[in-house]
Each structure stands twice: as structure tokens, then as C-alpha cells.
Design a protein around this motif. Structure first.
Motif, PDB file in Angstrom:
ATOM      1  N   VAL A   1      37.544  -3.318  92.831  1.00  0.00           N
ATOM      2  CA  VAL A   1      36.347  -2.496  93.022  1.00  0.00           C
ATOM      3  C   VAL A   1      35.926  -1.922  91.675  1.00  0.00           C
ATOM      4  CG1 VAL A   1      36.890  -1.919  95.413  1.00  0.00           C
ATOM      5  CG2 VAL A   1      37.751  -0.453  93.562  1.00  0.00           C
ATOM      6  N   SER A   2      34.799  -1.245  91.677  1.00  0.00           N
ATOM      7  CA  SER A   2      34.309  -0.604  90.455  1.00  0.00           C
ATOM      8  C   SER A   2      33.577   0.677  90.832  1.00  0.00           C
ATOM      9  CB  SER A   2      33.364  -1.554  89.703  1.00  0.00           C
ATOM     10  OG  SER A   2      32.889  -0.969  88.510  1.00  0.00           O
ATOM     11  N   ASN A   3      33.814   1.726  90.065  1.00  0.00           N
ATOM     12  CA  ASN A   3      33.151   3.023  90.278  1.00  0.00           C
ATOM     13  C   ASN A   3      33.548   3.691  91.592  1.00  0.00           C
ATOM     14  OD1 ASN A   3      31.376   3.037  87.851  1.00  0.00           O
ATOM     15  ND2 ASN A   3      30.477   1.238  88.845  1.00  0.00           N
ATOM     16  N   PHE A   4      34.714   3.352  92.142  1.00  0.00           N
ATOM     17  CA  PHE A   4      35.162   3.935  93.407  1.00  0.00           C
ATOM     18  C   PHE A   4      35.908   5.248  93.156  1.00  0.00           C
ATOM     19  CE2 PHE A   4      35.164   0.752  97.097  1.00  0.00           C
ATOM     20  CZ  PHE A   4      33.999   0.135  96.647  1.00  0.00           C
ATOM     21  N   SER A   5      35.740   6.188  94.071  1.00  0.00           N
ATOM     22  CA  SER A   5      36.461   7.453  94.023  1.00  0.00           C
ATOM     23  C   SER A   5      37.886   7.247  94.513  1.00  0.00           C
ATOM     24  CB  SER A   5      35.771   8.486  94.905  1.00  0.00           C
ATOM     25  OG  SER A   5      35.905   8.124  96.272  1.00  0.00           O
ATOM     26  N   ALA A   6      38.712   8.280  94.395  1.00  0.00           N
ATOM     27  CA  ALA A   6      40.085   8.192  94.881  1.00  0.00           C
ATOM     28  C   ALA A   6      40.112   7.895  96.381  1.00  0.00           C
ATOM     29  CB  ALA A   6      40.819   9.496  94.577  1.00  0.00           C
ATOM     30  N   ARG A   7      39.282   8.585  97.145  1.00  0.00           N
ATOM     31  CA  ARG A   7      39.251   8.364  98.601  1.00  0.00           C
ATOM     32  C   ARG A   7      38.793   6.947  98.922  1.00  0.00           C
ATOM     33  NH1 ARG A   7      35.332   8.259 102.033  1.00  0.00           N
ATOM     34  NH2 ARG A   7      33.831   9.145 100.563  1.00  0.00           N
ATOM     35  N   GLN A   8      37.794   6.467  98.216  1.00  0.00           N
ATOM     36  CA  GLN A   8      37.292   5.110  98.455  1.00  0.00           C
ATOM     37  C   GLN A   8      38.328   4.059  98.054  1.00  0.00           C
ATOM     38  OE1 GLN A   8      33.826   5.753  96.064  1.00  0.00           O
ATOM     39  NE2 GLN A   8      32.511   6.223  97.815  1.00  0.00           N
ATOM     40  N   MET A   9      39.103   4.346  97.015  1.00  0.00           N
ATOM     41  CA  MET A   9      40.201   3.452  96.648  1.00  0.00           C
ATOM     42  C   MET A   9      41.224   3.383  97.781  1.00  0.00           C
ATOM     43  SD  MET A   9      40.801   4.660  92.687  1.00  0.00           S
ATOM     44  CE  MET A   9      42.388   3.842  92.506  1.00  0.00           C
ATOM     45  N   GLU A  10      41.547   4.534  98.349  1.00  0.00           N
ATOM     46  CA  GLU A  10      42.499   4.596  99.463  1.00  0.00           C
ATOM     47  C   GLU A  10      42.003   3.735 100.635  1.00  0.00           C
ATOM     48  OE1 GLU A  10      45.400   6.226 100.015  1.00  0.00           O
ATOM     49  OE2 GLU A  10      45.510   7.961  98.658  1.00  0.00           O
ATOM     50  N   THR A  11      40.725   3.870 100.965  1.00  0.00           N
ATOM     51  CA  THR A  11      40.140   3.118 102.076  1.00  0.00           C
ATOM     52  C   THR A  11      40.239   1.617 101.824  1.00  0.00           C
ATOM     53  OG1 THR A  11      38.578   4.899 102.604  1.00  0.00           O
ATOM     54  CG2 THR A  11      38.011   2.691 103.373  1.00  0.00           C
ATOM     55  N   THR A  12      39.881   1.211 100.614  1.00  0.00           N
ATOM     56  CA  THR A  12      39.922  -0.210 100.269  1.00  0.00           C
ATOM     57  C   THR A  12      41.352  -0.734 100.284  1.00  0.00           C
ATOM     58  OG1 THR A  12      37.989   0.162  98.855  1.00  0.00           O
ATOM     59  CG2 THR A  12      39.145  -1.922  98.585  1.00  0.00           C
ATOM     60  N   HIS A  13      42.255   0.056  99.723  1.00  0.00           N
ATOM     61  CA  HIS A  13      43.675  -0.318  99.711  1.00  0.00           C
ATOM     62  C   HIS A  13      44.198  -0.519 101.135  1.00  0.00           C
ATOM     63  CE1 HIS A  13      48.002  -0.076  98.866  1.00  0.00           C
ATOM     64  NE2 HIS A  13      48.062   0.838  99.810  1.00  0.00           N
ATOM     65  N   GLU A  14      43.866   0.413 102.036  1.00  0.00           N
ATOM     66  CA  GLU A  14      44.325   0.332 103.418  1.00  0.00           C
ATOM     67  C   GLU A  14      43.784  -0.916 104.108  1.00  0.00           C
ATOM     68  OE1 GLU A  14      42.988   3.898 105.224  1.00  0.00           O
ATOM     69  OE2 GLU A  14      44.394   5.212 104.147  1.00  0.00           O
ATOM     70  N   GLU A  15      42.507  -1.224 103.888  1.00  0.00           N
ATOM     71  CA  GLU A  15      41.894  -2.369 104.558  1.00  0.00           C
ATOM     72  C   GLU A  15      42.469  -3.686 104.043  1.00  0.00           C
ATOM     73  OE1 GLU A  15      39.773  -3.587 107.667  1.00  0.00           O
ATOM     74  OE2 GLU A  15      39.848  -1.476 107.033  1.00  0.00           O
ATOM     75  N   LEU A  16      42.659  -3.786 102.735  1.00  0.00           N
ATOM     76  CA  LEU A  16      43.246  -4.999 102.174  1.00  0.00           C
ATOM     77  C   LEU A  16      44.690  -5.184 102.633  1.00  0.00           C
ATOM     78  CD1 LEU A  16      41.933  -4.976  98.472  1.00  0.00           C
ATOM     79  CD2 LEU A  16      41.342  -6.631 100.263  1.00  0.00           C
ATOM     80  N   ALA A  17      45.411  -4.063 102.766  1.00  0.00           N
ATOM     81  CA  ALA A  17      46.816  -4.124 103.173  1.00  0.00           C
ATOM     82  C   ALA A  17      46.978  -4.754 104.557  1.00  0.00           C
ATOM     83  CB  ALA A  17      47.433  -2.728 103.142  1.00  0.00           C
ATOM     84  N   LYS A  18      45.966  -4.625 105.415  1.00  0.00           N
ATOM     85  CA  LYS A  18      46.019  -5.256 106.734  1.00  0.00           C
ATOM     86  C   LYS A  18      46.107  -6.770 106.620  1.00  0.00           C
ATOM     87  CE  LYS A  18      43.226  -1.570 108.860  1.00  0.00           C
ATOM     88  NZ  LYS A  18      41.919  -1.259 109.513  1.00  0.00           N
ATOM     89  N   HIS A  19      45.662  -7.289 105.490  1.00  0.00           N
ATOM     90  CA  HIS A  19      45.682  -8.733 105.238  1.00  0.00           C
ATOM     91  C   HIS A  19      46.817  -9.116 104.289  1.00  0.00           C
ATOM     92  CE1 HIS A  19      41.550  -9.349 106.956  1.00  0.00           C
ATOM     93  NE2 HIS A  19      41.450  -8.066 106.614  1.00  0.00           N
ATOM     94  N   GLY A  20      47.649  -8.111 103.937  1.00  0.00           N
ATOM     95  CA  GLY A  20      48.742  -8.381 103.012  1.00  0.00           C
ATOM     96  C   GLY A  20      48.285  -8.618 101.586  1.00  0.00           C
ATOM     97  N   ILE A  21      47.140  -8.030 101.230  1.00  0.00           N
ATOM     98  CA  ILE A  21      46.545  -8.224  99.902  1.00  0.00           C
ATOM     99  C   ILE A  21      46.510  -6.891  99.154  1.00  0.00           C
ATOM    100  CG2 ILE A  21      44.435  -8.886  98.660  1.00  0.00           C
ATOM    101  CD1 ILE A  21      43.757 -10.647 101.126  1.00  0.00           C
ATOM    102  N   PRO A  22      46.965  -6.840  97.906  1.00  0.00           N
ATOM    103  CA  PRO A  22      46.897  -5.585  97.144  1.00  0.00           C
ATOM    104  C   PRO A  22      45.500  -5.375  96.546  1.00  0.00           C
ATOM    105  CG  PRO A  22      47.882  -7.289  95.798  1.00  0.00           C
ATOM    106  CD  PRO A  22      47.644  -7.912  97.153  1.00  0.00           C
ATOM    107  N   LEU A  23      45.119  -4.120  96.396  1.00  0.00           N
ATOM    108  CA  LEU A  23      43.900  -3.804  95.642  1.00  0.00           C
ATOM    109  C   LEU A  23      44.262  -3.900  94.170  1.00  0.00           C
ATOM    110  CD1 LEU A  23      40.990  -2.828  95.322  1.00  0.00           C
ATOM    111  CD2 LEU A  23      41.814  -0.467  95.601  1.00  0.00           C
ATOM    112  N   ALA A  24      43.646  -4.838  93.464  1.00  0.00           N
ATOM    113  CA  ALA A  24      44.052  -5.130  92.092  1.00  0.00           C
ATOM    114  C   ALA A  24      43.608  -4.068  91.100  1.00  0.00           C
ATOM    115  CB  ALA A  24      43.497  -6.490  91.657  1.00  0.00           C
ATOM    116  N   ALA A  25      42.342  -3.636  91.188  1.00  0.00           N
ATOM    117  CA  ALA A  25      41.808  -2.790  90.120  1.00  0.00           C
ATOM    118  C   ALA A  25      40.607  -1.982  90.567  1.00  0.00           C
ATOM    119  CB  ALA A  25      41.420  -3.665  88.925  1.00  0.00           C
ATOM    120  N   ASN A  26      40.356  -0.922  89.829  1.00  0.00           N
ATOM    121  CA  ASN A  26      39.133  -0.131  89.947  1.00  0.00           C
ATOM    122  C   ASN A  26      38.584   0.018  88.541  1.00  0.00           C
ATOM    123  OD1 ASN A  26      37.062   1.566  90.744  1.00  0.00           O
ATOM    124  ND2 ASN A  26      38.354   3.364  91.038  1.00  0.00           N
TER     125      ASN A  26
END
Length: 321
Positions: A152-177
């Protein structure tokens, strides 16, 4: 040259990459003039020769022109798929999440033969779909093997958390912000982004790491250059004679440290970024001339002491408070 892992993806990158917004083709609404492909080739060659192994682009940089110019330059200098890491971004403005998958073919075609190692949502606003829906679309691309990792880019801490949680459902890590970080912009330390990135193992990619030239010392050394900058650039970056006056103590200290390391002011500013925050932060300075890329790459060979890093951090706080 030492590399760093991009998040928890297994992808290895150099601490300094090369941003390619300046390869967007110029025109109205941009900071950069159009660069001939021969000059782009020379810039990329200087970066590769200096040890830079990853290159960042975006759909929004000239509607794909930057991607095409970058891939052509990498091929021209003899790079092959797997030799370098390439990242790009999807533009969310007035588009639904399904656009991510629909336009992925353009990203792949523009960057061919180089794969999309990292695909990022360019901003957390402007889309017709939720962040979770956008994240699921990115996850599908990873699962299909069309992209290697998602960010992602320009995401807040909360938005990073949301993205991380959603990707984790697929077994995928959030690589970067990818966010703005430099000696004159350290909001990641107080808005939760740095803490969240460290806790979740997410890499922070610093854009405008030299604050659009303010941290090179060149504008401080020659004030006439300020008035020659495009008005839009001065307005958006806050570059003015007043801001140069305020930041002079920091630039003076950067110059003192640079002299001790036989380096440039800009190199020390970049070295501080990739040292002070440990392995969490990497940087993507741009380059409009080959020597800019050569200079940026040279920052990876500078070893700053803890004391030098602290002095710069303290002065940074003083001039920005």
C-alpha cells in the motif's frame, strides 16, 4: 552489498531503490520535464552500476509511460527478469476494486519482461470500494501468480492493520507501506505507522527522502535556484527562502558529517534514513540525471555512527518544531 527483506515476503531489495516518477514523460501537472529514453537508460545504468537492485514505478506516473520507460531501460542495460526487483502501483481515484484485477494486465505488459514483484494501492482514498475489497483484489492477484507481493501507499496505522488482517485471511503478508519520510518529515514516529510496521513486519518505503531537493544542500548553497523552481513544486513542497533559513542548522550539520565521510549532504540524509530506523525503512529517491542515481547509490556505502544519527535527529526535531 547488503540487501533487506521486503516485509516478510522473502523478496530481497537494496536499502536504496530508484523512484521513476521522473520518467513519466513530462507535461502539464508534473514536476519534471520529458526525458529522452537515452537519458533514462543512462540513469538506470548508473543506478545498477552503483548497486541499486530495485525500481519503483506507478500506473499514475504518466499513465504507464514511466513503467514502459523503466522496463525498456532495464533491458537496455542488460538486466534480465530476476536480476532486479520492480514495484508499481494501482491508482484508486474514482475506480472500484475490480479495476485492480482488470488493469493488472496493463501493469504486467508495461513492465514486461520484468515481473511485478510488488503491486501497491497508491492511496487509501478515492476508490469506489472499501479498503478490504481492494485488498481482496490484490490477494487474488498474488494467488493467481500475476504479482509476487502486495503493498500500500500513504496508509495510516489503522488502515495498515485492516489491510494486514485481510491479506492474512489468504495467508499473504502485507509487504510495504510507501509514505513520506525524511529528516524534515518524521510523522511516522508519532502517528503509529512506525510502531505498526515494526510489530507486523511491514517495510516502510520512504518517498521524497530528500524533501524534493531541500536535503541536498544545493538550494541552501545557491538561493537563486529556489526562484527557478516551478511555482507548483514550490507550493506543494514548501520550499521557500523562509524554509531554507529555518533548516540551515540541519544542513550545516549534514555538511559537517558529509565532509567527515567524504560524501555529499544528500548522501548523508539518505544514509540517516536507512540507518536510524533500522531495517524497517528503505528509500526511493528519484533521479533526473545519471549522477543523481550514482550519488543515491553511494549512500548505501556510508556507515553513520549512533552519535551522528542522534545529532541529526535532534537537529531535525529542532528545525521542524
Amino acid at each position: 552489498m547488503a540487501t533487506r527483506e521486503l516485509g516478510r515476503t522473502g523478496v530481497r531489495i537494496s536499502p536504496i531503490g530508484l523512484g521513476s516518477a521522473q520518467f513519466s514523460g513530462g507535461g502539464a501537472g508534473t514536476f519534471w520535464p520529458a526525458l529522452p529514453q537515452s537519458q533514462v537508460d543512462a540513469i538506470v545504468k548508473a543506478a545498477v552500476d552503483g548497486g541499486i537492485t530495485w525500481f519503483d514505478s506507478a500506473e499514475g506516473y504518466g499513465k504507464g509511460r514511466s513503467e514502459r520507460s523503466l522496463s525498456a531501460a532495464l533491458a537496455h542495460v542488460g538486466m534480465r527478469p530476476g536480476d532486479v526487483t520492480v514495484s508499481t502501483k494501482w491508482t484508486p481515484l474514482a475506480r472500484a476494486a475490480r479495476s485492480i484485477e482488470r488493469t493488472s494486465g496493463d501493469r504486467i505488459a508495461n513492465l514486461a519482461p520484468f515481473p511485478v514483484d510488488l503491486h501497491q494501492i497508491h492511496a487509501p482514498y478515492g476508490s469506489l470500494s472499501s479498503i478490504r475489497a481492494q485488498t481482496r483484489a490484490m490477494a487474488h492477484l498474488v494467488e493467481q501468480g500475476r504479482i509476487r507481493s502486495a503493498g500500500v501507499s500513504n496508509f495510516s496505522a489503522r488502515q495498515m492493520e485492516t489491510t494486514h488482517e485481510e491479506l492474512a485471511k489468504h495467508g499473504i503478508p502485507l509487504a510495504a507501506n510507501q509514505v513520506q519520510i525524511n529528516l524534515l518529515h518524521r510523522k511516522i514516529e508519532t502517528n503509529g505507522v512506525l510502531e505498526t510496521a515494526r510489530r507486523l513486519g511491514i517495510t516502510l518505503i520512504a518517498y521524497v527522502p530528500l524533501r524534493s531537493g531541500m536535503l541536498t544542500g544545493k538550494l541552501h548553497a545557491d538561493r537563486t535556484l529556489v526562484d527557478k523552481l516551478p511555482r507548483q513544486r514550490r507550493m506543494l513542497t514548501g520550499i521557500s527562502h523562509k524554509s531554507l533559513d529555518r533548516t540551515t542548522p540541519l544542513i550545516d550539520e549534514l555538511r559537517t558529517i558529509a565532509d567527515a565521510h567524504q560524501a555529499t549532504v544528500g548522501q548523508v540524509a539518505l544514509a540517516w534514513l536507512i540507518t536510524y530506523y533500522g531495517d524497517t525503512v528503505v528509500a526511493t529517491p528519484g533521479a533526473s540525471k545519471p549522477h543523481h542515481a550514482e550519488e543515491a547509490a553511494g549512500a548505501m556505502r556510508i556507515t553513520l555512527s549512533d552519535e551522528e544519527c542522534r545529532r541529526l535527529a535532534d537537529l531535525s526535531t529542532e528545525v521542524t518544531s
